[in-house]
Design an enzyme around this catalytic site. Structure first.
Site, PDB file in Angstrom:
ATOM      1  N   THR A  50      -3.465   9.381  -4.465  1.00  0.00           N
ATOM      2  CA  THR A  50      -2.459   9.007  -5.443  1.00  0.00           C
ATOM      3  C   THR A  50      -2.880   9.065  -6.864  1.00  0.00           C
ATOM      4  O   THR A  50      -2.017   9.374  -7.984  1.00  0.00           O
ATOM      5  CB  THR A  50      -2.051   7.446  -5.152  1.00  0.00           C
ATOM      6  OG1 THR A  50      -1.648   7.417  -3.791  1.00  0.00           O
ATOM      7  CG2 THR A  50      -0.720   6.945  -5.935  1.00  0.00           C
ATOM      8  N   LEU A 106      -8.147   6.306   1.787  1.00  0.00           N
ATOM      9  CA  LEU A 106      -8.110   7.363   0.906  1.00  0.00           C
ATOM     10  C   LEU A 106      -7.031   7.536   0.139  1.00  0.00           C
ATOM     11  O   LEU A 106      -6.776   8.434  -0.734  1.00  0.00           O
ATOM     12  CB  LEU A 106      -8.585   8.734   1.559  1.00  0.00           C
ATOM     13  CG  LEU A 106     -10.181   9.064   2.115  1.00  0.00           C
ATOM     14  CD1 LEU A 106      -9.969  10.052   2.845  1.00  0.00           C
ATOM     15  CD2 LEU A 106     -10.805   9.225   0.816  1.00  0.00           C
ATOM     16  N   ARG A 107      -6.023   6.715   0.543  1.00  0.00           N
ATOM     17  CA  ARG A 107      -4.531   7.098  -0.139  1.00  0.00           C
ATOM     18  C   ARG A 107      -4.639   6.695  -1.715  1.00  0.00           C
ATOM     19  O   ARG A 107      -3.966   7.484  -2.368  1.00  0.00           O
ATOM     20  CB  ARG A 107      -3.561   6.171   0.269  1.00  0.00           C
ATOM     21  CG  ARG A 107      -2.123   6.408   0.027  1.00  0.00           C
ATOM     22  CD  ARG A 107      -1.296   5.504   0.716  1.00  0.00           C
ATOM     23  NE  ARG A 107      -0.806   6.258   1.870  1.00  0.00           N
ATOM     24  CZ  ARG A 107      -0.619   5.267   3.041  1.00  0.00           C
ATOM     25  NH1 ARG A 107      -1.042   3.929   3.066  1.00  0.00           N
ATOM     26  NH2 ARG A 107      -0.471   5.747   4.252  1.00  0.00           N
ATOM     27  N   GLY A 108      -5.575   5.652  -1.853  1.00  0.00           N
ATOM     28  CA  GLY A 108      -5.548   5.456  -3.374  1.00  0.00           C
ATOM     29  C   GLY A 108      -6.133   6.789  -4.335  1.00  0.00           C
ATOM     30  O   GLY A 108      -5.795   6.823  -5.355  1.00  0.00           O
ATOM     31  N   ASP A 138       0.894  -1.136   0.055  1.00  0.00           N
ATOM     32  CA  ASP A 138      -0.114  -0.111  -0.066  1.00  0.00           C
ATOM     33  C   ASP A 138       0.784   1.256   0.021  1.00  0.00           C
ATOM     34  O   ASP A 138       0.366   2.186  -0.446  1.00  0.00           O
ATOM     35  CB  ASP A 138      -0.808   0.039   1.310  1.00  0.00           C
ATOM     36  CG  ASP A 138      -1.815   0.896   1.213  1.00  0.00           C
ATOM     37  OD1 ASP A 138      -2.586   1.039   0.182  1.00  0.00           O
ATOM     38  OD2 ASP A 138      -1.950   1.815   2.307  1.00  0.00           O
TER      39      ASP A 138
END
Lengths: 540, 335
Positions: free
Chosen positions: B277, B272-274, B191
């Site tokens: 990014t 929310l990292r997706g 991740d």
């Protein structure tokens, strides 16, 4: 070319073009290997558990303390030249990675790796992929020992040319042999040119290509090219006019001849496997889980000041902690000559202890089991695998059918491999339960030696009908199974028996009892409930 | 020392090249993971990247390549504020490197010769403002992985040992490569990589032949080959520099934010990292293409790179998560 002659040729080519990386010699120590090693020029010997400092250099503590000026040791890899790695199959991943990076730089390092592995043990693939040559001397007789041939004074490599036809032929051949890595083709081209230079030719010709194919490509083959008819229908057939264009250059360099060179030089066991159609591309991985990560029990961690007096003192770390203070401390105690160590300097050794679990699935693939509930059993194993993945367990797969048991997968953490093997598991034949248990026992004992905690999970319908000696005798088969189960019990291996038959089998419950493990009759339900049942048993 | 194989001369592998260029434009995207077979040019691409990247300005003698003297850590004892141009650092982290080597440790040399306690910076300091490359990242020891995760998250390396108490900036783009057949990567580390690429050997014969021919030319006709391709590399470098400037002026329409969010919900990616990014990658891609506003096309083109490794993993589905992403992208954004 005999294997020994190939070894000598490879060494001559290496001397000419160090960018070829090196030579893997697969052989146990002995006269045959010594004969080849006698031909290896002056070299530096490496052993597989060398430390980073030995390879890359570091501070020579004693010399520095003695002279009070910084004294560095030179790492072995600082100089160019030929290195010999003994017992390459035992090489730590660190050594392999470091050597691979060194070879990548192409600064004149070459490596002769002595691979003494038995069966599946082998030199780490990250390293072997960067080494052009490999010879297998396992089956060489003493009578084959020959003097290294003499070659005319070699030409300069820079002047040797190879036509585009040769490049194309090599690429095509690699594809047909199922060689994925493009590095291999690059090596083959280099080897062909070096071979031409060695024989005093300026133009690379057929002999050179044949030699290169035998030396570089043969041992990398993972499949044999399909026959002429089937070859015409690959995934996307080339347009006809293209095929004709290709046929032209091939005329000057017949593929079949190259293929013969490969066939003549395939390792004997590989050929057998290829012919049986069982050579599997997934076998290219090392299953690194098994050796590297599995062998973790009691791996030392960097020593720390843990604040209490338990555990063993790590002398070196303690000295390292004390040394910066010596100048100051000596001022207070000028009469002391030895290093002054205080309580706060003491560092204790710490170990990390992972109890990595290994699930050995011993699967009955006999005709009766296949008829019954093979599909459900496979489904259950897949669910267990998903769970094993989540828990970072290792898994291994053994199937038994017909006359014997077969280890389909050595302990690994790669689910990709496990799943492929499982999907390809065919059913049919008799039920050699005893042989299956024996294979599981062997694997469990080996795994424990590596620091894993094995659990044997047997899936069978329990109707053992093939005795250990290979006779179809139901009574003898049952006795054999029970006696092996007893041996497994004495090894103290956890086990679970899953009855996949239509009706629970009394004999199987008895074996489970002997094993001292749980007996689960495959519930008349979906695979998930089986998986739950096993998971619960494992937890308790 | 031989110059590395030029980046632009790498045949095919468009996904891998694109991912690396995007991180060069916006380093905050956060790393590239390259998984695939051996001999597909993974290491070649990373080493080529080092030569491709525009140089950076750094204070002379600063161990963490700081841009201004005020950013230099005080333990380094930097006295000059003169800056000089250095190549963007690309640091190799070898498997089995000790914790000392990664984080830095007591400087034994000074301790032994002068009886002086000083800090010797490790690989993390060297990689600051650049790239940290880990080959065979899936085989890395767990304790090193934990350490890297922590530093990658905080952007700061903290050393508290042997009586040293040191901290310094460690912001780097993590590039990892590996072969999935040798073991999986821990989901936490997975991740942490911004983009992920699956590489495979080219299946096209002509492409394979071209690879070998270029490699051969690189090795045997080095000078001419480098002249030819370094020009291409130069153009690419200019494009990256221009994109860095353009990125600041790029507008992001409301609709794009909505598209990104919808896509991530449809894919069921964790956290929310997706989304962040994907947005960053799409913006960097738009800047690279010299467009002035973000559009659906940009999002579509980088969706697989940014999201492939973030989906709730079904370890038994080896159909390839890339295909799943593509299918859902087509469903959500239309084709």
């Amino acid at each position: 070319m005999t294997p020994l002659l190939r070894a000598h040729t490879a060494l001559a080519l290496l001397a000419l073009d160090p960018a070829l990386g090196g030579l893997v010699i697969r052989a146990r120590a002995g006269a045959v290997r010594d004969a080849v090693m006698a031909d290896v020029p002056a070299h530096t010997r490496l052993h597989p558990t060398m430390t980073a400092e030995a390879l890359d250099g570091g501070i020579d503590v004693s010399a520095t303390l003695g002279s009070r000026t910084l004294t560095q040791t030179r790492g072995l890899l600082a100089q160019n030249g030929l290195f010999v790695l003994a017992m390459a199959e035992r090489a730590e991943p660190y050594i392999a990675a470091r050597l691979a990076a060194t070879l990548d730089k192409q600064e004149g390092h070459t490596l002769v790796a002595l691979d003494e592995g038995i069966e599946d043990e082998a030199i780490p693939p990250a390293l072997s992929d960067r080494i052009a040559f490999r010879v297998d001397l396992e089956n060489c007789a003493l009578s084959e020992i020959c003097r290294p041939p003499t070659w005319p004074t070699p030409l300069s490599l820079g002047h040797v040319t190879a036509t585009d036809d040769i490049t194309e032929a090599l690429v095509l051949l690699a594809v047909r042999l199922g060689i994925v890595s493009l590095r291999a083709v690059g090596f083959a081209l280099r080897a062909a040119k070096a071979h031409a230079a060695l024989n005093g030719r300026l133009e690379t010709d057929q002999d050179d290509v044949t030699a290169a194919v035998a030396l570089v490509l043969a041992h990398r083959a993972t499949q044999l090219p399909a026959d002429e008819e089937t070859r015409e229908t690959p995934n996307d057939p080339p347009p006809p006019e293209d095929a004709e264009q290709q046929a032209e250059p091939m005329g000057s360099l017949p593929q079949d001849m190259l293929l013969d060179a490969v066939l003549a030089n395939l390792p004997p066991d590989l050929l057998a496997k290829l012919n049986a159609g069982t050579a599997n591309r997934s076998a290219t991985g090392s299953g690194a889980g098994q050796k590297k990560i599995g062998n973790r029990r009691g791996r030392p961690l960097p020593a720390r000041d843990v604040g209490n007096d338990q555990g063993r003192v790590d002398l070196i770390a303690t000295l390292r902690a004390a040394i910066p203070w010596q100048t100051l401390r000596r001022r207070d105690a000028p009469h002391r000559t030895a290093p002054i160590i205080r309580h706060g300097d003491l560092r204790h050794k710490r170990y990390i202890d992972h109890s990595d679990r290994l699930l050995i699935f011993t699967v009955d693939a006999s005709g009766s089991a296949a008829m019954a509930r093979m599909g459900e059993a496979k489904g259950a194993i897949e669910l267990l695998l998903a769970e094993a993945y989540a828990r970072r367990d290792h898994v291994a797969l053994i199937a038994f059918r017909g006359m014997e048991a077969e280890v389909l997968l050595q302990p690994t953490r790669s689910l990709v491999q496990t799943k492929r093997k499982l999907a390809a598991l065919p059913g049919g034949g008799a039920t050699p339960l005893a042989a299956g248990l024996m294979a599981a026992q062997n694997m469990a004992v080996q795994a424990r030696r590596k620091g894993l905690m094995p659990t044997v999970i047997t899936l069978t319908d329990g109707r053992a009908n093939m005795a250990l000696d290979g006779t179809a005798n139901r009574a003898q088969a049952a006795t054999d199974a029970q006696s092996i189960a007893r041996r497994l019990r004495t090894e103290n291996v956890d086990s679970i028996v899953i009855d996949t038959g239509r009706r629970p089998e009394a004999g199987l419950a008895q074996i489970a009892n002997i094993l001292g493990g749980a007996y689960i009759a495959l519930p008349r339900a979906d695979a998930r409930s089986l998986s739950n049942a096993i998971a619960q048993t494992l937890e308790t | 020392m031989k110059q590395p194989f030029p980046f632009s001369a790498i045949v095919g592998q468009e996904d891998m090249k694109r991912a690396m260029i995007l991180t060069a434009i916006d380093p905050t995207i956060g790393g590239v993971l390259v998984f695939g077979d051996r001999g597909t040019g993974k290491s070649t691409a990373v080493r080529a990247l080092a030569a491709l990247l525009p140089p950076i300005m750094a204070v002379e003698g600063c161990p963490v390549n700081a841009e201004r003297m005020s950013d230099c850590p005080d333990w380094a004892g930097v006295t000059t504020d003169k800056t000089h141009e250095i190549p963007t650092p690309v640091v190799d982290l070898p498997l089995g490197a000790s914790e000392d080597r990664v984080t830095g440790a007591l400087d034994i040399e000074k301790a032994l010769t002068n009886g002086e306690k000083a800090f010797q910076p490790g690989l993390l300091a060297k990689a600051n403002r650049g790239y940290l490359y880990i080959d065979e990242v899936n085989l890395l020891e767990d304790h090193i992985v934990d350490l890297l995760l922590d530093v990658a998250q905080s952007g700061q390396n903290v050393v508290e040992r042997e009586g040293l108490s040191i901290r310094h900036a460690a912001r780097f783009v993590l590039v990892g490569s590996g072969n999935p057949e040798e073991g999986e990567l821990r989901p936490q580390l997975l991740d942490r990589f911004g983009l992920s690429v699956d590489v495979a050997s080219p299946t096209d014969i002509d492409e394979r032949i071209e690879v070998i021919k270029r490699r051969d030319a690189y090795e045997n006709d080095h000078t001419a080959f480098m002249v030819r391709w370094q020009a291409e590399d130069g153009m690419l470098r200019d494009q990256i520099t221009a994109a860095r400037v353009a990125l600041k002026k790029l507008t992001t329409p409301e609709q794009s934010l909505r598209d990104v969010a919808e896509l991530c919900i449809a894919l069921g990616s964790d956290g929310l990292r997706g989304e962040l990014t994907l947005l960053k990658a799409a913006r960097a891609y738009a800047a690279f293409r010299d467009d002035t506003a973000l559009t659906r096309g940009h999002i579509r083109d980088v969706a697989a790179l940014a999201l492939r490794h973030r989906m709730r993993r079904d370890p038994l589905d080896d159909a390839g998560s890339g295909t799943r992403v593509e299918r859902i992208v087509a469903e959500t954004l239309g084709s």
